[in-house]
Scaffold this motif. Structure first.
Motif, short mmCIF file in Angstrom:
data_model
loop_
_atom_site.label_atom_id
_atom_site.label_comp_id
_atom_site.label_asym_id
_atom_site.label_seq_id
_atom_site.Cartn_x
_atom_site.Cartn_y
_atom_site.Cartn_z
N UNK A 249 0.84 -1.21 0.00
CA UNK A 249 0.00 0.00 0.00
C UNK A 249 0.87 1.25 0.00
N UNK A 250 1.93 1.26 0.82
CA UNK A 250 2.80 2.43 0.94
C UNK A 250 4.21 1.96 1.28
N UNK A 251 5.12 2.01 0.30
CA UNK A 251 6.47 1.45 0.51
C UNK A 251 7.29 2.28 1.51
N UNK A 252 7.35 3.64 1.39
CA UNK A 252 8.10 4.40 2.41
C UNK A 252 7.58 4.16 3.83
N UNK A 253 6.26 4.05 3.97
CA UNK A 253 5.68 3.78 5.30
C UNK A 253 6.08 2.37 5.78
N UNK A 254 6.16 1.42 4.84
CA UNK A 254 6.62 0.07 5.19
C UNK A 254 8.04 0.13 5.75
N UNK A 255 8.90 0.92 5.10
CA UNK A 255 10.31 1.02 5.56
C UNK A 255 10.37 1.63 6.96
N UNK A 256 9.49 2.60 7.23
CA UNK A 256 9.43 3.18 8.58
C UNK A 256 8.98 2.14 9.60
N UNK A 257 8.00 1.33 9.22
CA UNK A 257 7.53 0.26 10.11
C UNK A 257 8.64 -0.77 10.35
N UNK A 258 9.41 -1.06 9.31
CA UNK A 258 10.53 -2.01 9.47
C UNK A 258 11.52 -1.48 10.51
N UNK A 259 11.83 -0.19 10.44
CA UNK A 259 12.74 0.41 11.42
C UNK A 259 12.16 0.31 12.83
N UNK A 260 10.88 0.67 12.95
CA UNK A 260 10.22 0.63 14.26
C UNK A 260 10.19 -0.79 14.81
N UNK A 261 9.93 -1.74 13.90
CA UNK A 261 9.87 -3.16 14.28
C UNK A 261 11.22 -3.63 14.82
#
Ligand SMILES: [Zn+2]
Length: 290
Positions: A249-261
């Motif tokens: 749905x949103x690749x930059x947001x996915x990358x942010x979630x990966x960092x948070x994870x």
């Protein structure tokens, strides 16, 4: 000191002592929490996916021409205050097909061996025993048996709920909508949610794969807490290299979630299990059998 006064003092003192003990008792009751060792986790088989076009799982050409077999498990959490099912496997209309099904684009070949009803029976449960259903996200390989849980409360991010149940989605994404349409007891979430209020079972908001994608943290008495990825990562290489599927749905947001994870996993010394990883499926099964 007269006799009546002495009696009154004794009564007052007794009431005070009784009151003190009953206060202590209720105080103790409030701080009592379920023992972590009393939370059970089961992993069950929701089917198998062969990705025929692995290039869909990276923004670059890394996986061009490759394919990969993915597991598709789901999980049952048995807590003293209720039971939760996490994810829904592949659609149950695949059960009993003579051959695995390949989607029209040819990208995915899918199969599922058994229904949730039979699989729950194998661990002594029925669908009516499950108070809560939570799905990492609304893709068909995670919603397969969701409709069987119409008496359970669906724990879903509000934006994910709106995304999949709005009037346009009901028509344009009917195949997906139809897999959750029987869920009518809804608890809409806005971010992280501690399911039983004691820190043992926590839904973490990790958007990007879908608008309201979430992962599951389980601090249930193992040496390390367990962290289930949902589809933040589909296999090990994408975690190592922080790669995202092109259909997110949103690749930059996915990358942010990966960092948070990763920050969260490190801080809590979590044992991470990639849900679609066939080796992590076996690794978790082995851990839970111990
Ligand atoms: Zn998936």
């Amino acid at each position: 000191m007269d006799k009546t006064r002495t009696m009154r003092n004794i009564i007052v003192l007794s009431l005070f002592i009784l009151g003190f003990f009953s206060y202590k008792k209720s105080e103790q009751k409030q701080v009592l929490k379920p023992q972590k060792k009393h939370v059970e986790l089961h992993i069950l088989d929701g089917g198998q996916i062969t990705v025929n076009k692995l290039e869909l799982f990276s923004e670059d050409t890394t996986y061009q021409g490759q394919n990969k077999v993915l597991a598709d498990p789901y999980y049952i959490v048995i807590h003293p205050n209720g039971k939760l099912i996490w994810d829904g496997g592949l659609p149950e209309n695949l059960v009993g097909l003579a051959e695995p099904f390949t989607d029209p684009s040819g990208a995915f070949t899918v199969s599922r061996k058994d229904s949730v009803k039979n699989q729950l029976k194998s661990i002594g449960l029925t669908v009516n025993d499950i108070e809560y259903i939570a799905l990492s996200h609304s893709h068909s390989d995670h919603l397969g048996h969701a409709n069987a849980f119409k008496n359970s409360t669906w724990l879903v991010q509000e934006n994910e709920y709106d995304f999949i149940t709005n009037d346009s989605a009901k028509v344009k994404q009917a195949d997906t909508y139809n897999l959750i349409k029987d869920l009518i007891k809804i608890k809409k979430l806005k971010g992280d949610f501690d399911v039983f209020g004691d820190g043992t079972v926590v839904i973490k908001s990790m958007p990007g794969h879908t608008i309201g994608h979430q992962v599951l943290y389980l601090d249930i008495g193992f040496d390390q807490p367990i962290l289930l990825t949902g589809d933040l990562y589909h296999f090990e290489e994408n975690r190592t290299n922080q790669r995202a599927p092109i259909f997110n749905y949103d690749i930059p947001q996915t990358k942010e979630s990966m960092k948070a994870f990763e920050t969260f996993a490190k801080k809590n010394n979590a044992n991470v299990f990639i849900q679609h990883s066939t080796s992590d499926f076996e690794r978790l099964k082995a851990l839970l059998n111990n």
